[in-house]
Design an enzyme around this catalytic site. Sequence first.
Site, short mmCIF file in Angstrom:
data_model
loop_
_atom_site.label_atom_id
_atom_site.label_comp_id
_atom_site.label_asym_id
_atom_site.label_seq_id
_atom_site.Cartn_x
_atom_site.Cartn_y
_atom_site.Cartn_z
N LYS A 1 33.96 15.33 154.05
CA LYS A 1 33.20 16.37 155.08
C LYS A 1 32.39 16.90 154.18
CE LYS A 1 35.54 20.46 154.82
NZ LYS A 1 34.79 21.63 154.63
N ASN A 2 32.56 17.24 152.83
CA ASN A 2 31.91 18.04 152.24
C ASN A 2 30.43 17.42 151.56
OD1 ASN A 2 33.16 20.21 152.37
ND2 ASN A 2 34.08 20.48 150.30
N CYS B 1 34.69 35.23 154.90
CA CYS B 1 35.50 34.24 155.20
C CYS B 1 36.74 34.42 154.63
CB CYS B 1 34.62 33.26 154.49
SG CYS B 1 35.71 31.69 154.19
N ARG C 1 32.08 35.31 149.75
CA ARG C 1 31.31 33.90 149.74
C ARG C 1 29.86 34.31 150.39
NH1 ARG C 1 34.39 29.10 152.20
NH2 ARG C 1 33.07 27.85 151.05
N ARG D 1 39.80 20.77 160.85
CA ARG D 1 38.28 20.90 160.25
C ARG D 1 38.04 20.08 159.09
NH1 ARG D 1 37.04 26.21 157.96
NH2 ARG D 1 35.32 25.09 157.31
C1 UD1 Z 1 31.68 24.50 148.81
C2 UD1 Z 1 32.59 23.37 149.57
C3 UD1 Z 1 33.86 24.07 149.48
C4 UD1 Z 1 34.26 24.17 147.89
C5 UD1 Z 1 33.19 25.05 147.44
C6 UD1 Z 1 33.53 25.16 145.52
C7 UD1 Z 1 31.01 22.40 151.16
C8 UD1 Z 1 30.87 22.45 152.83
N1 UD1 Z 1 31.85 23.27 150.89
O1 UD1 Z 1 31.52 25.57 149.17
O2 UD1 Z 1 34.72 23.21 150.00
O3 UD1 Z 1 35.47 25.12 147.99
O4 UD1 Z 1 31.96 24.49 147.32
O5 UD1 Z 1 33.72 23.96 145.09
O6 UD1 Z 1 30.62 21.68 150.53
N2 UD1 Z 1 28.20 32.29 145.54
C9 UD1 Z 1 27.70 33.51 145.42
N3 UD1 Z 1 26.28 33.41 146.05
C10 UD1 Z 1 25.97 32.43 146.68
C11 UD1 Z 1 26.75 31.15 146.98
C12 UD1 Z 1 27.96 31.24 146.56
O7 UD1 Z 1 27.82 34.17 144.79
O8 UD1 Z 1 24.94 32.46 147.32
C13 UD1 Z 1 29.67 32.24 145.02
C14 UD1 Z 1 30.86 32.05 145.99
O9 UD1 Z 1 31.38 33.33 146.49
C15 UD1 Z 1 31.92 31.52 145.16
C16 UD1 Z 1 31.18 30.56 144.01
O10 UD1 Z 1 29.76 31.10 144.13
O11 UD1 Z 1 32.44 32.44 144.44
C17 UD1 Z 1 30.99 28.95 144.47
O12 UD1 Z 1 30.63 28.85 145.67
P1 UD1 Z 1 30.03 27.61 146.40
O13 UD1 Z 1 29.91 26.60 145.12
O14 UD1 Z 1 28.25 28.11 146.89
O15 UD1 Z 1 30.97 26.96 147.63
P2 UD1 Z 1 30.32 26.54 148.90
O16 UD1 Z 1 29.07 25.74 148.81
O17 UD1 Z 1 30.19 27.68 149.88
#
Ligand code: UD1
Length: 427
Positions: free
Chosen positions: A22-23, A120, A125, A403
């Site tokens: 999925k990811n 979320c 996030r 999902r």
């Molecule tokens: C992706 C995955 C999710 C997984 C996560 C971490 C997909 C669709 N989802 O989510 O399943 O759990 O990676 O491996 O691929 N953060 C910020 N600011 C931002 C973006 C992120 O502070 O703009 C923080 C988040 O709150 C979190 C950390 O960075 O604490 C990592 O998040 P991120 O790697 O961005 O996760 P996702 O891409 O949302």
Amino acid sequence: MEKIVIQGGARLEGQIPISGAKNAALPLMAASLLTSDTLTLGNIPDLADIRTLSQLLTALGVGLNHEKSAEKTSLSFTARDVYNTTAPYDIVRKMRASILVLGPLLARFGEATVSLPGGCAIGNRPIDLHLKGFEDLGADIELADGYVRATAPKGLKGAVVHFPVVSVGATENILMAACLADGETVIENAAREPEISDLAHCLQAMGAQIEGLGTERLVIQGQPQLHGAQYNVMADRIEAGSYIAAAAMTHGKIEILGQDLLPIMTGFADTLKSAGVSLTPTDGGILATLKRPKVKGLNVVTQPYPGFPTDMQAQIMAMMTLCDGASVITETIFENRYMHVPELTRMGADITVHGSTATVRGVSHLTGAPVMATDLRASMSLVLAGLAAEGETTVNRIYHLDRGYERLTEKLYACGARIQRQKAENT
Ligand code: UD1
């Protein structure tokens, strides 16, 4: 609405084919916006999140063609006649990963408006890192009425984008945008998850110039345009890990079917082995069995790749509820990712949480109970607990599982699990 009902205690034995990830599939689908040609993606899993992103792409004007064979589904996306660059709240609220359309739309059309994904169940996030990256590439960002509007009428300009925190989604979004920016972009402190390399490989097949795959420094030479391609989505390492946990927890023997799974399971294959799970490569994949009477308690800390993935934290915790001794699990990625703890406790688990650390003391057995979870992986941990528990477990709110786990009940049933979906009265 449906629920999953499990009569626990059956030893699982058989084969489970692993679906496309999925990811990986979600960013690959968003990448179709980067070209007016057709992008055909094979090995797409049949999941609610894929349907949600398909719905969003269609709303933007992307043409979608569905081909289904007995085993695999492929989807073709043609973003030739995009007439809308706004991703509406009604779709974005269903799935945070919708934010991944922002980079490709902005890069190709010079503007994009996407509803803010909002909070979320597993924490705040935010998307500040995505937005900072687009600003570094020369975009103007405005936030108003719950939407983020990014504009770059003269196109994006290559730049150095340094992420202070490792983010999978922000790396993907900037990587896609940089492919159509003018000049060179360097992404520093990029996430290194295998799904990002999968995206980069597909972008390369579409004509992108990217170096540093699999490292924390990606260098992209922007191109005036990309072209169509055919690409197969990589296997789902988290799905594989979840079924390995099922084999261990039921003292079973499951062959996880898929090519090259062990290399992408870096970060947790070793943890599973240290816990006493034997992972033997076979012609078709990996054979998973438990070598000890009980799994061994150990310390687990979630980290960005190549560390232990946060998406396996809930499942390893379910496994550790039956460990020999105790296990200490620390969640460093998301601040609110222990919603499965109270539910596992109701099934007889002994877990204490202090801040981001959970201490799990192994118990002799779990007992079936009605449970419900508020996110995808948490729901899977409850299914795992239900498979190992004595008596009946009912998992409610299974739309979370839909999902991210393709044909979950069928796959487990085929290995001897006493599991079925039923209509739920009121959840
Ligand atoms: C992706 C995955 C999710 C997984 C996560 C971490 C997909 C669709 N989802 O989510 O399943 O759990 O990676 O491996 O691929 N953060 C910020 N600011 C931002 C973006 C992120 O502070 O703009 C923080 C988040 O709150 C979190 C950390 O960075 O604490 C990592 O998040 P991120 O790697 O961005 O996760 P996702 O891409 O949302």
